[in-house]
Design a protein around this motif. Structure first.
Motif, PDB file in Angstrom:
ATOM      1  N   CYS A  15      36.029  38.797  37.505  1.00  0.00           N
ATOM      2  CA  CYS A  15      34.781  38.248  36.960  1.00  0.00           C
ATOM      3  C   CYS A  15      34.751  38.240  35.436  1.00  0.00           C
ATOM      4  N   GLY A  16      35.472  39.175  34.812  1.00  0.00           N
ATOM      5  CA  GLY A  16      35.496  39.202  33.348  1.00  0.00           C
ATOM      6  C   GLY A  16      34.334  39.955  32.721  1.00  0.00           C
ATOM      7  N   THR A  17      33.351  40.379  33.512  1.00  0.00           N
ATOM      8  CA  THR A  17      32.170  41.016  32.913  1.00  0.00           C
ATOM      9  C   THR A  17      31.846  42.398  33.474  1.00  0.00           C
ATOM     10  N   CYS A  18      32.425  42.771  34.625  1.00  0.00           N
ATOM     11  CA  CYS A  18      32.071  44.077  35.210  1.00  0.00           C
ATOM     12  C   CYS A  18      32.718  45.210  34.392  1.00  0.00           C
ATOM     13  N   CYS A  29      36.530  45.006  34.462  1.00  0.00           N
ATOM     14  CA  CYS A  29      37.103  43.894  33.704  1.00  0.00           C
ATOM     15  C   CYS A  29      37.008  44.140  32.194  1.00  0.00           C
ATOM     16  N   CYS A  36      38.329  44.924  39.763  1.00  0.00           N
ATOM     17  CA  CYS A  36      37.111  44.117  39.630  1.00  0.00           C
ATOM     18  C   CYS A  36      36.299  44.094  40.921  1.00  0.00           C
ATOM     19  N   GLU A  37      34.964  44.079  40.755  1.00  0.00           N
ATOM     20  CA  GLU A  37      34.057  44.066  41.911  1.00  0.00           C
ATOM     21  C   GLU A  37      34.072  42.723  42.629  1.00  0.00           C
TER      22      GLU A  37
HETATM   23 ZN   LIG Z   1      35.178  42.149  37.124  1.00  0.00          ZN
END
Ligand SMILES: [Zn+2]
Ligand SMILES: [Zn+2]
Length: 330
Positions: free
Chosen positions: A92-95, A98, A106-107
């Motif tokens: 996702c790049g945001t959790c 990440c 990653c979730e």
């Molecule tokens: Zn993530």
């Protein structure tokens, strides 16, 4: 080669089909597949050890090919460039994982050949930020096992914390282990290989293992670190017993049979560490490809036509493959 329902590989669950060429989405590329290696994870996906995430499905996650079309906004690669697609398809790049360079945890990650169609096909699409440039040192088929067997083995080697020049034991000697051994030898490690398969033991010795045997014989020494590649939980206490005080055992598979009950001493006391390996980061992938080209790693390959995917995976499941079974896509 399409999977419509999970079934034992002997029942040939992959069926040849004509599908429309996939269209690359935003920031994706379409890859003209040249070769795709098989992996035990493909067997887990096909036979049902892993739950189905999408059906029908095109499996395959060790893909080498050339960029064939660019989706909207994709600029990282040009048409004709040779690339590799691996198991971790996106994160996702945001959790919190990440944003701390642990995108393997990653979730909301997605996976090639599990949540999305993979490389047992002429074309597949993948996000440009999760694919790899392939070094010139390798031809298409040779590069394929680096993309999962190699990368996961590399992460397992890092997680095992084996020191340069240390002693390392490998349990199971399939595609991943035969590449990991070459990286470990490059780090001047002495490598001990445990596998019940006699042909695999011979390959291990050919590739520079110090010793190869099965679990009926104890290792000749205590080792600093161990990696369990075989999906067999009963090997966990064996490996924990074989590592020295302060040693680490890394479990490299995505699926494993239950681990039996263990005693505190000799399996865990003396500050022994037990860890698993979950997919890989892009950093692992870039690092493995660089070291693989520098060594250079020479994977032992057995080539099959794409249409023979069931046979290739049957051979893998029955332990008849020395090294890696690769599907060649004409
Ligand atoms: Zn993530
Ligand atoms: Zn794999």
């Amino acid at each position: 080669m399409v999977l419509r329902g999970q079934a034992p590989i002997e029942r040939a669950p992959l069926v040849g089909a004509d599908l429309p060429s996939p269209e690359p989405g935003p920031f994706e590329v379409r890859v003209r597949v040249r070769a795709c290696a098989t992996c035990r994870t493909d067997l887990h996906v096909i036979e049902g050890d892993l739950p189905p995430r999408r059906l029908p499905l095109v499996p395959g996650h060790q893909i080498v090919g050339t960029v064939d079309a660019l989706g909207p906004g994709a600029t990282r690669f040009r048409a004709g460039e040779r690339v590799g697609v691996a198991w971790l398809r996106s994160a996702c790049g945001t959790c919190r994982y990440c944003t701390s360079r642990r995108e393997n945890l990653c979730e909301s990650s997605t996976y090639t050949g599990w949540t999305h169609d993979g490389g047992y096909a002429e074309y597949c699409c993948a996000p440009e930020s999760f694919i790899y440039a392939i070094p010139h040192a390798f031809d298409d088929a040779e590069a394929t096992p680096l993309l999962c067997a190699g990368i996961i083995g590399y992460r397992a080697l890092e997680r095992s914390q084996v020191p340069d020049g240390g002693r390392l034991a490998l349990y199971g000697f399939g595609s991943s282990a035969h590449i990991t051994l070459q990286v470990a030898r490059h780090r001047r490690c002495t490598v001990y290989v445990v596998t019940r398969n006699r042909t695999h033991r011979r390959l291990a010795l050919d590739l520079g293992a110090e010793w190869a045997g099965d679990t009926s014989v104890p290792l000749p020494v205590k080792v600093d670190s161990a990696i369990v590649f075989a999906p067999a939980g009963q090997l966990v206490p064996v490996a924990l017993r074989d590592v020295d005080k302060g040693g680490t055992v890394a479990l490299a598979g995505i699926h494993m049979s239950d681990v039996p009950a263990m005693a505190y001493e000799p399996h865990l006391f003396w500050e022994k560490r037990l860890t698993s390996v979950t997919a890989n980061t892009r950093g692992d992938g870039e690092a493995l490809l660089a070291v693989a080209a520098a060594i250079p790693i020479r994977p032992r390959l057995h080539r099959y036509a794409l249409a023979d995917a069931n046979r290739a995976l049957g051979d893998l499941g029955a332990d008849r493959v020395d090294g890696t079974a690769v599907l060649i896509v004409e």
